[in-house]
Design a protein around this motif. Sequence first.
Motif, PDB file in Angstrom:
ATOM      1  N   UNK A  59      -8.847  26.722   2.426  1.00  0.00           N
ATOM      2  CA  UNK A  59      -8.397  25.366   2.732  1.00  0.00           C
ATOM      3  C   UNK A  59      -9.272  24.686   3.782  1.00  0.00           C
ATOM      4  N   UNK A  60      -9.995  25.472   4.552  1.00  0.00           N
ATOM      5  CA  UNK A  60     -10.908  24.914   5.556  1.00  0.00           C
ATOM      6  C   UNK A  60     -12.263  24.543   4.950  1.00  0.00           C
ATOM      7  N   UNK A  61     -12.531  24.989   3.743  1.00  0.00           N
ATOM      8  CA  UNK A  61     -13.809  24.743   3.082  1.00  0.00           C
ATOM      9  C   UNK A  61     -13.876  23.300   2.579  1.00  0.00           C
ATOM     10  N   UNK A  62     -14.898  22.534   2.966  1.00  0.00           N
ATOM     11  CA  UNK A  62     -15.009  21.139   2.528  1.00  0.00           C
ATOM     12  C   UNK A  62     -15.018  20.975   1.004  1.00  0.00           C
ATOM     13  N   UNK A  63     -15.584  21.927   0.286  1.00  0.00           N
ATOM     14  CA  UNK A  63     -15.600  21.835  -1.180  1.00  0.00           C
ATOM     15  C   UNK A  63     -14.191  21.966  -1.753  1.00  0.00           C
ATOM     16  N   UNK A  64     -13.402  22.851  -1.173  1.00  0.00           N
ATOM     17  CA  UNK A  64     -12.020  23.027  -1.624  1.00  0.00           C
ATOM     18  C   UNK A  64     -11.208  21.776  -1.290  1.00  0.00           C
ATOM     19  N   UNK A  65     -11.414  21.234  -0.095  1.00  0.00           N
ATOM     20  CA  UNK A  65     -10.708  20.011   0.282  1.00  0.00           C
ATOM     21  C   UNK A  65     -11.046  18.876  -0.677  1.00  0.00           C
ATOM     22  N   UNK A  66     -12.316  18.745  -1.030  1.00  0.00           N
ATOM     23  CA  UNK A  66     -12.732  17.684  -1.951  1.00  0.00           C
ATOM     24  C   UNK A  66     -12.106  17.894  -3.331  1.00  0.00           C
ATOM     25  N   UNK A  67     -12.079  19.139  -3.788  1.00  0.00           N
ATOM     26  CA  UNK A  67     -11.468  19.429  -5.088  1.00  0.00           C
ATOM     27  C   UNK A  67      -9.975  19.112  -5.063  1.00  0.00           C
ATOM     28  N   UNK A  68      -9.306  19.441  -3.965  1.00  0.00           N
ATOM     29  CA  UNK A  68      -7.871  19.146  -3.841  1.00  0.00           C
ATOM     30  C   UNK A  68      -7.629  17.639  -3.860  1.00  0.00           C
ATOM     31  N   UNK A  69      -8.471  16.902  -3.155  1.00  0.00           N
ATOM     32  CA  UNK A  69      -8.342  15.431  -3.171  1.00  0.00           C
ATOM     33  C   UNK A  69      -8.514  14.895  -4.581  1.00  0.00           C
ATOM     34  N   UNK A  70      -9.437  15.494  -5.328  1.00  0.00           N
ATOM     35  CA  UNK A  70      -9.652  15.079  -6.711  1.00  0.00           C
ATOM     36  C   UNK A  70      -8.431  15.317  -7.592  1.00  0.00           C
ATOM     37  N   UNK A  71      -7.571  16.224  -7.175  1.00  0.00           N
ATOM     38  CA  UNK A  71      -6.340  16.516  -7.919  1.00  0.00           C
ATOM     39  C   UNK A  71      -5.142  15.767  -7.350  1.00  0.00           C
ATOM     40  N   UNK A  72      -5.393  14.889  -6.371  1.00  0.00           N
ATOM     41  CA  UNK A  72      -4.305  14.102  -5.791  1.00  0.00           C
ATOM     42  C   UNK A  72      -3.689  14.689  -4.541  1.00  0.00           C
ATOM     43  N   UNK A  73      -4.234  15.771  -4.042  1.00  0.00           N
ATOM     44  CA  UNK A  73      -3.718  16.394  -2.826  1.00  0.00           C
ATOM     45  C   UNK A  73      -4.577  15.916  -1.660  1.00  0.00           C
ATOM     46  N   UNK A  74      -4.056  15.027  -0.847  1.00  0.00           N
ATOM     47  CA  UNK A  74      -4.867  14.398   0.190  1.00  0.00           C
ATOM     48  C   UNK A  74      -4.863  15.142   1.514  1.00  0.00           C
ATOM     49  N   UNK A  75      -3.911  16.035   1.706  1.00  0.00           N
ATOM     50  CA  UNK A  75      -3.878  16.803   2.936  1.00  0.00           C
ATOM     51  C   UNK A  75      -3.604  18.262   2.595  1.00  0.00           C
ATOM     52  N   UNK A  76      -4.314  19.135   3.236  1.00  0.00           N
ATOM     53  CA  UNK A  76      -4.099  20.572   3.072  1.00  0.00           C
ATOM     54  C   UNK A  76      -3.499  21.097   4.365  1.00  0.00           C
ATOM     55  N   UNK A  77      -2.488  21.922   4.245  1.00  0.00           N
ATOM     56  CA  UNK A  77      -1.789  22.427   5.416  1.00  0.00           C
ATOM     57  C   UNK A  77      -1.904  23.938   5.511  1.00  0.00           C
ATOM     58  N   UNK A  78      -2.961  24.419   6.128  1.00  0.00           N
ATOM     59  CA  UNK A  78      -3.024  25.866   6.336  1.00  0.00           C
ATOM     60  C   UNK A  78      -1.952  26.279   7.338  1.00  0.00           C
ATOM     61  N   UNK A  79      -1.527  27.498   7.271  1.00  0.00           N
ATOM     62  CA  UNK A  79      -0.525  27.980   8.213  1.00  0.00           C
ATOM     63  C   UNK A  79      -0.135  29.402   7.887  1.00  0.00           C
ATOM     64  N   UNK A  80       0.897  29.861   8.553  1.00  0.00           N
ATOM     65  CA  UNK A  80       1.369  31.232   8.382  1.00  0.00           C
ATOM     66  C   UNK A  80       2.540  31.263   7.398  1.00  0.00           C
ATOM     67  N   UNK A  81       2.885  32.452   6.919  1.00  0.00           N
ATOM     68  CA  UNK A  81       4.085  32.564   6.088  1.00  0.00           C
ATOM     69  C   UNK A  81       5.335  32.063   6.828  1.00  0.00           C
ATOM     70  N   UNK A  82       5.399  32.303   8.130  1.00  0.00           N
ATOM     71  CA  UNK A  82       6.543  31.818   8.902  1.00  0.00           C
ATOM     72  C   UNK A  82       6.579  30.287   8.931  1.00  0.00           C
ATOM     73  N   UNK A  83       5.401  29.653   9.062  1.00  0.00           N
ATOM     74  CA  UNK A  83       5.335  28.185   9.023  1.00  0.00           C
ATOM     75  C   UNK A  83       5.876  27.665   7.700  1.00  0.00           C
ATOM     76  N   UNK A  84       5.494  28.321   6.608  1.00  0.00           N
ATOM     77  CA  UNK A  84       5.926  27.904   5.283  1.00  0.00           C
ATOM     78  C   UNK A  84       7.435  28.083   5.131  1.00  0.00           C
ATOM     79  N   UNK A  85       7.958  29.195   5.614  1.00  0.00           N
ATOM     80  CA  UNK A  85       9.403  29.427   5.566  1.00  0.00           C
ATOM     81  C   UNK A  85      10.169  28.355   6.316  1.00  0.00           C
ATOM     82  N   UNK A  86       9.644  27.960   7.467  1.00  0.00           N
ATOM     83  CA  UNK A  86      10.287  26.914   8.262  1.00  0.00           C
ATOM     84  C   UNK A  86      10.251  25.580   7.507  1.00  0.00           C
TER      85      UNK A  86
END
Length: 70
Positions: A27-54
Amino acid sequence: MVWELVAPRNTPTEIVEKLNKEINAGLADPKIKAAARGLGQYRCFPGSPADFGKLIAEVTEKLGQSSQVP
């Protein structure tokens, strides 16, 4: 649009941690971010499993509140 990646219940912690580390690196890779934007995902939220659970708990609570009839 929200995309999540989940693992089966009882997946060993070391596997979850390894997946989380690699996914966050991706998710920190600029190429992955660009690909995600191309699919309509404008923000990527890296985090921990605990962050996701919350996040899931907060969203579930909000959805439950919004669907209640007074």
